[in-house]
Write a protein that holds these residues in place. Structure first.
Motif, mmCIF file in Angstrom:
data_model
loop_
_atom_site.group_PDB
_atom_site.id
_atom_site.type_symbol
_atom_site.label_atom_id
_atom_site.label_comp_id
_atom_site.label_asym_id
_atom_site.label_seq_id
_atom_site.Cartn_x
_atom_site.Cartn_y
_atom_site.Cartn_z
ATOM 1 N N UNK A 151 -15.992 4.652 -0.274
ATOM 2 C CA UNK A 151 -15.277 3.536 -0.904
ATOM 3 C C UNK A 151 -13.794 3.875 -1.103
ATOM 4 N N UNK A 152 -13.533 5.102 -1.532
ATOM 5 C CA UNK A 152 -12.148 5.528 -1.768
ATOM 6 C C UNK A 152 -11.352 5.527 -0.470
ATOM 7 N N UNK A 153 -12.001 5.861 0.623
ATOM 8 C CA UNK A 153 -11.328 5.874 1.918
ATOM 9 C C UNK A 153 -10.826 4.474 2.300
ATOM 10 N N UNK A 154 -11.533 3.456 1.820
ATOM 11 C CA UNK A 154 -11.119 2.082 2.100
ATOM 12 C C UNK A 154 -9.869 1.688 1.328
ATOM 13 N N UNK A 155 -9.592 2.400 0.253
ATOM 14 C CA UNK A 155 -8.414 2.161 -0.581
ATOM 15 C C UNK A 155 -7.456 3.329 -0.371
ATOM 16 N N UNK A 156 -6.249 3.059 -0.028
ATOM 17 C CA UNK A 156 -5.317 4.144 0.305
ATOM 18 C C UNK A 156 -4.995 5.060 -0.879
ATOM 19 N N UNK A 157 -4.896 4.537 -2.071
ATOM 20 C CA UNK A 157 -4.495 5.361 -3.219
ATOM 21 C C UNK A 157 -5.635 5.612 -4.199
ATOM 22 N N UNK A 158 -6.863 5.405 -3.779
ATOM 23 C CA UNK A 158 -7.997 5.576 -4.690
ATOM 24 C C UNK A 158 -8.279 7.052 -4.929
ATOM 25 N N UNK A 159 -8.711 7.355 -6.151
ATOM 26 C CA UNK A 159 -9.115 8.727 -6.461
ATOM 27 C C UNK A 159 -10.556 8.715 -6.944
#
Length: 140
Positions: A25-33
């Motif tokens: 899921x984080x990979x789908x969002x550029x700035x997700x941690x």
């Protein structure tokens, strides 16, 4: 959409699976941690200094288990943050969510036996789903 993803972990295969989903899921969002959280359960009514050595051993064991969990996530784990806190599991998770502006919780869930539904309602994942101020993704 989701920028701060929390994965509560008890270091089981279900937790590893939840962490892998969170990383996807984080990979789908550029700035997700992604933060992996482990709560060391404390004994209610006990004095902290009374069990200091005991809790220190549990903390060290949790640190080692957390390192193994991160390592098992492979190359993507370089972006993962970790946290180990003391307290009660459900209130500790909810407190962490509120303090760190978490906007998604991803955690492993048990399958509920349809003949024993009331027992399934007492699980940590169910309670987190009820009390969480943010969306919860339960992974089976």
């Amino acid at each position: 959409m989701f920028r701060n993803i929390l994965v509560p972990s008890d270091f089981t295969e279900k937790s590893l699976h939840a962490a892998k989903i969170a990383l996807q899921l984080a990979r789908l969002q550029k700035a997700a941690k992604v933060t992996l959280l482990h709560i060391v359960e404390t004994i209610e009514g006990a004095e902290d200094d009374e069990f200091a050595d005991f809790y220190e051993k549990l903390r060290k064991r949790a640190v080692g288990n957390m390192q193994k969990l991160v390592k098992s996530l492979g190359g993507e784990a370089s972006t993962v943050q970790t946290a180990i806190v003391f307290g009660k599991r459900v209130p500790g998770i909810i407190h962490f969510v509120n303090e760190h502006q978490v906007d998604l919780i991803v955690l492993g869930s048990h399958k509920i036996d349809l003949e024993k539904v009331p027992e399934g309602l007492g699980t940590i994942s169910y309670k987190v789903g009820i009390f969480s101020p943010c969306p919860v993704l339960m992974v089976k």
